[in-house]
Design a protein around this motif. Structure first.
Motif, PDB file in Angstrom:
ATOM      1  N   THR A   1       7.032  79.907   3.153  1.00 40.69           N
ATOM      2  CA  THR A   1       7.068  78.845   2.269  1.00 40.69           C
ATOM      3  C   THR A   1       7.581  79.345   0.895  1.00 40.69           C
ATOM      4  O   THR A   1       8.046  80.405   0.741  1.00 40.69           O
TER       5      THR A   1
ATOM      6  N   SER B   1      13.794  76.570  -0.055  1.00 41.63           N
ATOM      7  CA  SER B   1      14.019  75.886   1.245  1.00 41.63           C
ATOM      8  C   SER B   1      15.229  76.469   1.924  1.00 41.63           C
ATOM      9  O   SER B   1      15.011  76.862   3.063  1.00 41.63           O
TER      10      SER B   1
ATOM     11  N   GLY C   1       8.250  73.574   3.447  1.00 45.76           N
ATOM     12  CA  GLY C   1       9.037  73.622   2.133  1.00 45.76           C
ATOM     13  C   GLY C   1      10.574  73.143   2.407  1.00 45.76           C
ATOM     14  O   GLY C   1      11.195  72.767   1.559  1.00 45.76           O
TER      15      GLY C   1
ATOM     16  N   ASP D   1      13.356  70.360   3.009  1.00 47.73           N
ATOM     17  CA  ASP D   1      13.594  69.148   2.720  1.00 47.73           C
ATOM     18  C   ASP D   1      14.618  68.318   3.476  1.00 47.73           C
ATOM     19  O   ASP D   1      15.233  68.811   4.170  1.00 47.73           O
ATOM     20  N   ASN D   2      14.706  67.019   2.942  1.00 43.56           N
ATOM     21  CA  ASN D   2      15.950  66.286   3.314  1.00 43.56           C
ATOM     22  C   ASN D   2      17.193  66.757   2.848  1.00 43.56           C
ATOM     23  O   ASN D   2      18.498  66.157   3.223  1.00 43.56           O
TER      24      ASN D   2
ATOM     25  N   THR E   1      17.959  70.260   3.066  1.00 50.12           N
ATOM     26  CA  THR E   1      18.284  71.440   3.948  1.00 50.12           C
ATOM     27  C   THR E   1      18.695  71.291   5.300  1.00 50.12           C
ATOM     28  O   THR E   1      19.641  71.916   5.804  1.00 50.12           O
TER      29      THR E   1
ATOM     30  N   LEU F   1      13.560  62.582   6.739  1.00 50.94           N
ATOM     31  CA  LEU F   1      13.635  63.819   7.035  1.00 50.94           C
ATOM     32  C   LEU F   1      14.122  64.571   8.339  1.00 50.94           C
ATOM     33  O   LEU F   1      14.125  65.624   8.313  1.00 50.94           O
TER      34      LEU F   1
ATOM     35  N   THR G   1      16.759  73.005  -6.875  1.00 49.48           N
ATOM     36  CA  THR G   1      16.793  71.648  -6.099  1.00 49.48           C
ATOM     37  C   THR G   1      16.867  70.471  -6.981  1.00 49.48           C
ATOM     38  O   THR G   1      17.458  69.378  -6.550  1.00 49.48           O
TER      39      THR G   1
ATOM     40  N   GLN H   1      13.282  63.374  -2.655  1.00 49.42           N
ATOM     41  CA  GLN H   1      13.201  64.642  -2.044  1.00 49.42           C
ATOM     42  C   GLN H   1      11.823  64.373  -1.198  1.00 49.42           C
ATOM     43  O   GLN H   1      10.740  64.115  -1.767  1.00 49.42           O
TER      44      GLN H   1
ATOM     45  N   GLU I   1       9.443  66.356   1.465  1.00 43.83           N
ATOM     46  CA  GLU I   1       9.446  67.827   2.002  1.00 43.83           C
ATOM     47  C   GLU I   1       8.519  67.939   3.334  1.00 43.83           C
ATOM     48  O   GLU I   1       7.717  66.898   3.547  1.00 43.83           O
TER      49      GLU I   1
ATOM     50  N   GLN J   1       0.500  70.064  -6.037  1.00 42.17           N
ATOM     51  CA  GLN J   1       2.303  70.059  -5.778  1.00 42.17           C
ATOM     52  C   GLN J   1       2.800  69.271  -6.845  1.00 42.17           C
ATOM     53  O   GLN J   1       4.034  69.119  -7.026  1.00 42.17           O
TER      54      GLN J   1
END
Length: 326
Positions: free
Chosen positions: A39, A73, A94, A96-97, A99, A129, A182, A263, A265, A299
């Motif tokens: 992470t 990520s 961690g 994300d959309n 990555t 995602l 990011t 974003q 995750e 977070q």
């Protein structure tokens, strides 16, 4: 969004080595009493949600959680790909959309989704995602990219991205570098979603409004809170932090009618995980109301579980846009 896949390839040039709390010695043996998670530090660190999640999970299951901290990520995914034949990590948290973009990346992941996920998670998160149509990642939080505005400045709040190109905003905006942040990537995706083939023209017109392009969110947002500029690209949840800790409400996330990108995750199980069952149990726990209730104030993102009651600071200072752009 696909235009920015290359940014993650560039990120491979950055640090690929994860530093574990107990070291990264690999083992080809199964380890049912330990779960290793790759992470990033704001999740696993002292102020992140990770330590408390680990404590509660171990209390419930008897499985010890070991976090290995990676830069971000892209580095989490790259590390897992390099170790695909004998993986050290069981779970990746961690991603994300921005990555996961192609099949070669998902070959290392196990398709898995908790049984109750579609009932408890907010609408659209799973699909956003998992653009491949297979459920490799389970969403655990989300946030929209937005400009945060210092209302104590002598400027009017902008009402659109286009407003930011006006002369009154000359040297008034802090952005982040999309090669290293990011949030920087999020801004680029947002501009592309609004302006499409005219995105570069917009960015050219915006140049005079930019005070600086920061290498990271923490550096750029720090400059903003010190008063160096009245506008900074961040998240729609950022202002809630200041309200929660009684720092005042002069910072406000501005919602534009044209819409915002978000974003999302998620957590993904490594296909050849040494503790496959433990990884599944952790993902199930991660989207439970117990775990999700910790997300907002640790977070500083919205919990993916739609049944979680949001803190008052979110209700007051974390607005959601009317339109979520794709």
């Amino acid at each position: 969004m696909k235009k920015h896949t290359y940014l993650f390839i560039i990120s491979i040039l950055f640090s690929l080595v994860c530093s574990s709390f107990v070291g990264c010695k690999k083992s080809s043996q199964s380890r049912p009493d330990e779960l290793v998670i790759y992470t990033y530090d704001s999740f696993s660190g002292e102020w992140g949600v990770g330590p408390e999640l680990a404590r509660r999970f171990e209390e419930k299951t008897g499985i010890k959680v070991t976090y290995a901290d990676c830069d971000g990520s892209a580095q989490i995914l790259t590390k897992a790909i390099l170790e695909k034949d004998d993986p050290y990590a069981d779970l990746l948290i961690g991603l994300d959309n921005y990555t996961i973009k192609n099949n070669s990346q998902t070959e290392i992941l196990l398709e898995y989704l908790p049984k109750n996920a579609k009932e408890v998670l907010s609408e659209g998160l799973i699909e956003e995602l998992n653009p491949q149509g297979k459920n490799f990642l389970t969403p655990y939080d989300f946030g929209h990219f937005a400009f945060v505005f210092n209302t104590q400045s002598d400027l009017p709040a902008p009402t659109s991205l286009e407003d930011l190109t006006k002369d009154i905003y000359k040297d008034k905006i802090i952005l982040m570098d999309s090669r290293t942040s990011t949030v920087g990537i999020g801004f680029d995706v947002w501009v592309d979603a609004i302006y499409k083939d005219k995105a570069q023209d917009f960015k050219k017109r915006l140049e005079k409004s930019i005070l600086t392009v920061s290498p990271s969110w923490s550096v750029g947002y720090g400059m903003f809170t010190k008063g160096e500029a009245p506008l900074v690209i961040s998240y729609n949840t950022s202002a809630a932090y200041h309200v929660e800790y009684d720092e005042g409400d002069q910072f406000q996330a501005i919602m534009f009618d044209q819409g915002h990108v978000r974003q999302v995750e998620g957590a993904a199980i490594v296909k050849k995980a040494k503790n496959l069952e433990g990884a599944k149990q952790f993902v199930d726990f991660l989207i439970s109301e117990e775990a999700q209730s910790l997300i907002p104030l640790a977070q500083w993102m919205f919990p993916a579980n739609k049944n979680v009651e949001l803190p008052e600071s979110y209700k007051k200072s974390a607005p959601l846009p009317n339109i979520t752009l794709k």
